[in-house]
Write an enzyme that holds these catalytic residues in place. Structure first.
Site, short mmCIF file in Angstrom:
data_model
loop_
_atom_site.label_atom_id
_atom_site.label_comp_id
_atom_site.label_asym_id
_atom_site.label_seq_id
_atom_site.Cartn_x
_atom_site.Cartn_y
_atom_site.Cartn_z
N GLU A 424 0.82 -1.21 0.00
CA GLU A 424 0.00 0.00 0.00
C GLU A 424 0.86 1.26 0.00
OE1 GLU A 424 0.78 -1.27 4.22
OE2 GLU A 424 0.23 -2.23 2.31
N LYS A 425 2.18 1.10 0.21
CA LYS A 425 3.07 2.27 0.23
C LYS A 425 3.54 2.68 -1.16
CE LYS A 425 4.94 1.53 4.89
NZ LYS A 425 4.14 0.37 5.28
N CYS A 529 16.40 -6.78 1.78
CA CYS A 529 16.61 -7.93 2.66
C CYS A 529 18.04 -8.44 2.57
CB CYS A 529 15.63 -9.05 2.32
SG CYS A 529 15.77 -9.68 0.65
#
Length: 768
Positions: A424-425, A529
């Site tokens: 959603e960002k 990551c």
């Protein structure tokens, strides 16, 4: 193929004909080996049954009508709107399209009785078929009132009168051109410039003009669902901007059944530029009804997509990678705007995703099964890999293009349909990639997009129709999704938290190692990551391990690897290398700026909340005894004073019991630790709960071998700071960095395939 008496024998299965034949090609011609009837001859002569459309729920009236119309065409009939109350109900019937009911009485051929003539051009619509769509609880629900027909299927749909009807837009154009004084033939010529497959004649144009003179634009004659031409069926092109992008700010739609649908939700989340805080777009929280409609669309598309040849699916991937390369500038610019990473990093984001699309182009070989003949007397065993059905992917914010491309290209090329939930960002890249996938030829419903946070994630985990879930993100979220989805019997692939280490030996190349450490630690503002978050410098005054020395087999190696006393000549080099001033100097040289600026080395972090969390972890480290060598918390970027910027930050004298070491920071923060020898450094890495990546920097092959053998991490780098594999190798996390049994890439793609389906076949049975 097998070899018999030194000669090749090909076995060919012909599945296209009603009779299943097994043929043997022996040197030249085909010779029938056996014939097995699979249905009676009488069944072959029966009239093809016209099935009613499958009932279900739809997001709006138009989608319901489109579903019924498309299904009807596949069965050989055309539907028409019989009754409609736009916001409540719509009744659809069958337009027989010129197929007459036999109302004549049987007469003797020798009789002179007059046979009634049919009126030319007339047609009947008295077929009993009828379906009803009603609006219920925000969704349109389709029910079958009568699924029977009283006529044969239409052999050629293009000959149906509805194929010669005009769209509403064409009717309005006819009206305008008539008022301009154009004649029917001239009008038709201009209409065919936009739609070359238009089958209408000047007579049809004249009839429309007559209706227009009566002031009637919506006569019943226009209500049949017109057979679509190839032009109308063409997939969405990105040449023209979608309507949802024309709003200010744009409200990101759902993608359901091949249509971009504005959500009915009143709740939305602002997508902001991290460098300026400007609202870029708004993401709605997809409603439960919209999610159900997306699932229904994926289920509806699955049977035909599963049966689509794998070579056809591959060709769509070939086209997709071509379109992504065409629009890579737009995608990268969107990533920089929504995420904040530099343009260079944004291009890398897209390119790494492209590698997976290219990998999907070889799905035919990746999806091959296995075969062993004569495993027992007269029995052959083979295995096949089959798609699961509806699968889903939940994406994080840090790679807006790469991670969606990790998921849906492989899943759909395997024959599955897919529900994608972007972050959603920064959902923009996912939306652009979806448009390109549809332009490449992905059928409606194969790929769907929903938006939201916890509620939509719970819905994905709980829905019984979703067979597999792939997730990339934080440790807390990943373990929650793994537990909830696997409890429902789903396959789950959860790639989660990380704390990547690099061990620096005293014999490492100084410049190359410094460049690698700084780039891997601060690149992409540490929001990946595989970011390097901890560096362990090996050195000290402990005595060597004699047992290990005997294993290595030379005093020189013992001296090089394990004895770094104060007076050892190599320790002088180590002191010069691990001097904190050199690392700080390199980090200070990095330029912090907005991602769109050409000189930027790292941009802002994704949000103010993320910045605050990173600052709290830095402060916790300082309060626990770590030395703050470089503080980037209060950096200011001229022209972007409101940006979420954090400069490169370095903490030294870090121990394993402080919070900033235990937790994943996910920011431009580098932790420095010290170990007396290689064995101690390996022990530090292995005791950490995370295990995605670990690297060593050394010129010693013995040290590299020991590290590679003993380290507990999924990705191991030797003088490589970010050991991220290409798609034809497995991306494997370990320990708390992964939950599930099927990793990404290569064999991990079987997440989207059933396990090998084993079948035994006895040739004796065939021969009977």
């Amino acid at each position: 193929m097998h070899v018999q008496d030194g000669k090749p024998v090909f076995i060919k299965f012909n599945l296209q004909n009603p009779v299943f034949q097994l043929l043997v090609n022996y040197e030249k011609g085909y010779f029938p080996l056996l014939v097995m009837d699979i249905q009676h001859c009488t069944e072959l002569n029966e009239i093809l049954q016209m099935l009613p459309p499958p009932p279900g729920s739809f997001i709006d009236r138009e989608e319901l009508i489109q579903h019924v119309g498309d299904f009807a065409l596949s069965q050989g009939y055309v539907v028409t709107i019989k009754q409609s109350k736009k916001d409540k109900v719509v009744v659809l019937g069958c337009d027989r399209g010129g197929v007459y009911r036999n109302r004549r009485k049987l007469v003797d051929e020798s009789s002179a009785e007059h046979v009634r003539k049919r009126k030319t051009g007339s047609r009947l619509t008295n077929c009993p078929f009828e379906v009803v769509g009603k609006k219920d609880d925000g969704l349109w629900v389709l029910t079958i009132k009568n699924g029977d027909h009283n006529h044969e299927p239409i052999s050629d749909i293009s000959e149906h009168p509805s194929s010669r009807r005009f769209t509403e837009r064409e009717v309005l154009l006819i009206k305008d051109m008539t008022e301009a004084g154009l004649k029917p033939r001239q009008i038709l010529k201009k209409l065919r410039q936009n739609n070359p497959e238009l089958l209408s004649t000047p007579k049809h144009v004249y009839n429309v003009k007559a209706k227009l003179r009566q002031g009637n634009l919506t006569v019943r004659n226009f209500k049949s669902l017109r057979v679509k031409s190839a032009v109308e069926n063409s997939h969405i092109s990105t040449a023209n901007e979608p309507s949802w992008r024309l709003h200010n700010p744009p409200r990101v739609p759902n993608l359901i059944g091949g249509r971009f649908v504005d959500s009915q939700s009143f709740a939305s989340i602002d997508v902001t530029d991290p460098a300026t805080q400007k609202v870029v777009s708004q993401v709605p929280l997809t409603t439960n009804e919209e999610f159900r409609a997306a699932i229904f669309a994926a289920k509806r598309a699955y049977p035909s997509w599963r049966d689509t040849p794998v070579t056809t699916r591959q060709r769509i991937m070939f086209k997709l990678q071509e379109l992504i390369r065409r629009d890579i500038d737009k995608i990268a610019a969107n990533i920089t705007t929504e995420h904040g990473k530099t343009l260079k990093d944004a291009y890398t984001d897209v390119h790494r995703g492209l590698e997976v699309v290219e990998h999907a182009c070889g799905m035919a070989t990746l999806q091959m099964g296995e075969f062993v003949s004569n495993v027992s007397n007269g029995i052959d065993t083979y295995s096949i890999r089959e798609p699961l059905g509806v699968c889903a992917g939940i994406c994080p914010f840090n790679f807006p293009a790469m991670i969606p491309l990790w998921m849906f290209p492989i899943a759909v090329t395997c024959g599955n349909t897919f529900i994608l939930k972007p972050s959603e960002k920064d959902p923009g890249a996912s939306m652009m990639l979806t448009e390109l996938a549809m332009e490449a030829g992905l059928p409606n419903g194969v790929l769907n997009i929903v938006h939201g946070t916890v509620e939509i994630i719970n819905a994905i985990c709980d829905d019984d129709d979703i067979k597999a879930v792939s997730f990339v993100g934080s440790n807390t979220d990943g373990m929650y999704i793994y537990a909830r989805a696997s409890a429902k019997g789903k396959r789950v692939q959860s790639n989660i938290g990380a704390k990547n280490h690099a061990i620096v030996m005293p014999d490492a190349s100084m410049d190359a190692t410094l460049n690698a450490v700084v780039s891997a630690g601060f690149g992409a503002a540490g929001q990946r990551c595989m970011a390097l978050s901890t560096v362990i410098f090996v050195g000290g005054s402990k005595s060597c391990d004699l047992n290990m020395g005997m294993m290595i087999g030379s005093a020189k190696m013992i001296e090089d690897l394990y004895y770094f006393g104060d007076n050892h000549p190599r320790n002088k080099q180590a002191e010069g290398f691990i001097g904190e001033d050199k690392l700080v100097e390199r980090a200070k040289a990095l330029k912090v700026n907005a991602g769109i600026e050409p000189n930027a080395d790292l941009g802002p972090v994704i949000s103010k909340q993320v910045k605050e969390r990173i600052c709290r972890l830095i402060q916790a480290g300082v309060e626990s005894g770590a030395r703050l060598l470089l503080d980037g918390r209060n950096i200011e970027v001229p022209g972007y004073e409101h940006g979420n910027f954090i400069g490169p930050t370095i903490l030294s004298d870090v121990t394993t019991n402080i919070l900033c070491y235990k937790e994943e920071i996910f920011g431009p923060v580098l932790l420095c630790m010290q170990a007396d020898n290689l064995q101690e450094a390996i022990s530090i890495v292995n005791k950490n709960k995370y295990g995605i990546g670990a690297s060593i920097f050394t010129t010693s092959g013995v040290a590299a071998r020991k590290f590679q053998t003993e380290i507990q991490a999924g990705e191991v780098g030797i003088n490589v700071p970010v050991p991220d594999p290409l798609p034809f190798f497995s991306f494997t996390g370990s320990k708390a960095s992964f939950a599930g049994d099927l990793n990404l890439f290569e064999k991990g793609w079987s997440l989207f395939l059933y396990p090998n389906q084993n079948s035994d076949a006895t040739m004796e049975r065939f021969a009977k």
